[in-house]
Write an enzyme that holds these catalytic residues in place. Structure first.
Site, PDB file in Angstrom:
ATOM      1  NE  ARG A  43      -3.994  -2.597   2.019  1.00  0.00           N
ATOM      2  CZ  ARG A  43      -4.754  -2.482   2.729  1.00  0.00           C
ATOM      3  NH1 ARG A  43      -4.553  -1.597   4.488  1.00  0.00           N
ATOM      4  NH2 ARG A  43      -5.392  -3.696   2.970  1.00  0.00           N
ATOM      5  NE  ARG A  47      -4.940   2.579   3.297  1.00  0.00           N
ATOM      6  CZ  ARG A  47      -5.382   1.926   4.141  1.00  0.00           C
ATOM      7  NH1 ARG A  47      -4.469   0.366   4.224  1.00  0.00           N
ATOM      8  NH2 ARG A  47      -6.139   1.827   4.874  1.00  0.00           N
ATOM      9  NE  ARG A  56      -9.553   7.462  -5.217  1.00  0.00           N
ATOM     10  CZ  ARG A  56      -9.325   6.587  -4.105  1.00  0.00           C
ATOM     11  NH1 ARG A  56      -8.846   6.428  -3.520  1.00  0.00           N
ATOM     12  NH2 ARG A  56     -10.686   6.874  -3.617  1.00  0.00           N
ATOM     13  CG  ASP A  92      -9.134  -2.830  -4.971  1.00  0.00           C
ATOM     14  OD1 ASP A  92      -9.235  -2.442  -3.676  1.00  0.00           O
ATOM     15  OD2 ASP A  92     -10.176  -3.829  -4.442  1.00  0.00           O
ATOM     16  CE1 TYR A 167     -13.082  -7.248   1.277  1.00  0.00           C
ATOM     17  CE2 TYR A 167     -11.497  -8.303   0.112  1.00  0.00           C
ATOM     18  CZ  TYR A 167     -11.970  -7.302   0.672  1.00  0.00           C
ATOM     19  OH  TYR A 167     -11.521  -6.531   1.764  1.00  0.00           O
TER      20      TYR A 167
END
Length: 365
Positions: A43, A47, A56, A92, A167
């Site tokens: 990551r 972030r 973003r 992702d 998920y």
């Protein structure tokens, strides 16, 4: 014979001179000596970086993953800022399943949310196999990045079948994975059909990245630590093996990582990766004993340590480098992803410290 213009190891197994194949990162993955211990951060592309948050601010996550210009810029940001030894593709883990026809969205503050969770064989059949055209934006971004990065290797990645299945069955993130386990135990045939289809999608997604020029790939099994070793071997290992062994001829190092997997490290080492990522709970020398002497390891600084005063960070970095000596190859990393509140300057200092300490050790050794 595979044409290779990036310096990676081609599929015929022959190294090309220069380029990423001679980088400290690829050397460590292949258990070969290098000038220093390489370091990158899971990551790292986003972030904690203000320049990432600026991009973003007005672009949804899935859209940003589908725009090659943004993927390229975000992937390059930590390389420019921190001087890490490898870039990881900004994407992702749900990108390929969305491309395969699953109706989902990545909701800020929540994560992936699936409109119609998997409940039946008909649901599994609706997950179609993907082609290069389905993820052409990934192909384009990787090709752009290979040119921009030059000798710095680019890591491609995908989610492992179990984590993707969780998920899709839960409908989103879960702390207990209760619905996932209920399906595993209650309808193993449906479970294996689902994971088998996801393994095919994942393998195709990684192939696109490899054909476009990535120098290594990482398979993330973020939720595998929710399982016992027996359940992992029965319900997960065959499908992760299908992905990793399916890339055996691809000529790039394969990394396998999960969270909370201390008791699974031996089994994960059997799945076909060249490097096993270790979270912060297990010392690297202990992990190496469980994984075996024929695998490099990656890790494993606790991400929360980066929030502590610098003397604490430095001591932990030195400890991990010392324990990493037990492995035939060590890629320094965190034990999971960078936390959003991390000071980017601390990451930059960690990179410099890893290079300094490990280079000095090499000189003295």
């Amino acid at each position: 014979m595979t044409t290779d213009t990036t310096g990676t190891v081609a599929r015929d197994g022959e190294s090309r001179p220069g380029g990423p194949a001679d980088s400290p990162f690829i050397r460590a993955c292949r258990r070969r000596p290098g000038p220093h211990t390489p370091v990158w951060f899971m990551r790292q592309a986003g972030r904690s970086l203000p320049e990432y948050r600026e991009i973003r601010a007005t672009v949804p996550m899935l859209e940003s993953c589908r725009r090659p210009d943004l993927v390229t810029e975000i992937t390059l940001q930590p390389v420019r800022r921190h001087g890490v030894d490898a870039a990881i593709l900004f994407s992702d883990i749900v990108v390929p399943v969305a491309a395969a026809g699953v109706d989902l969205d990545i909701v800020p503050g929540t994560g992936p949310v699936v409109a119609e969770p998997i409940r039946s064989a008909a649901d599994v059949q609706r997950i179609r196999l993907i082609t290069r055209e389905d993820v052409s934006y990934v192909d384009e971004a990787v090709r752009q990045l290979v040119v921009e990065l030059g000798d710095t290797p680019l890591i491609g990645f995908a989610g492992a079948p179990f984590t993707l299945a969780s998920y899709l069955v839960e409908g989103g993130p879960s702390r207990t994975h209760a619905k996932t386990k209920a399906l595993m135990y209650g309808d193993p045939d449906l479970w294996h059909a689902l994971c088998g289809r996801l393994a095919e999608v994942t393998l195709a997604f990684l192939r696109v990245q490899i054909d476009a020029g990535v120098s290594a790939v990482q398979l993330f099994d973020s939720w595998a630590g929710a399982l016992s070793e027996a359940d992992y071997r029965r319900f997960v290992l065959p499908h992760s093996t299908a992905v990793l062994s399916g890339l055996e001829d691809a000529g790039v190092p394969r990394i396998h990582f999960g969270v909370g997997t201390a008791e699974l490290l031996g089994a994960m080492g059997e799945a076909g990766a060249d490097v096993v990522g270790v979270d912060w709970r297990t010392p690297l020398d202990v992990a190496t004993g469980r994984i075996g002497p024929d695998k490099a390891v990656q890790g494993n600084l606790d991400p929360t340590v980066l929030l502590a005063p610098w003397p604490v960070v430095e001591a932990e970095v030195r400890r991990i480098l010392e324990q990493g000596k037990a492995a035939p190859g060590h890629v320094f990393n965190l034990g999971h992803g960078v936390l959003p509140e991390t000071d980017p300057e601390v990451l930059t200092r960690v990179v410099a410290l890893v290079h300094e300490v490990s280079s000095r050790r090499a000189d003295q050794g």
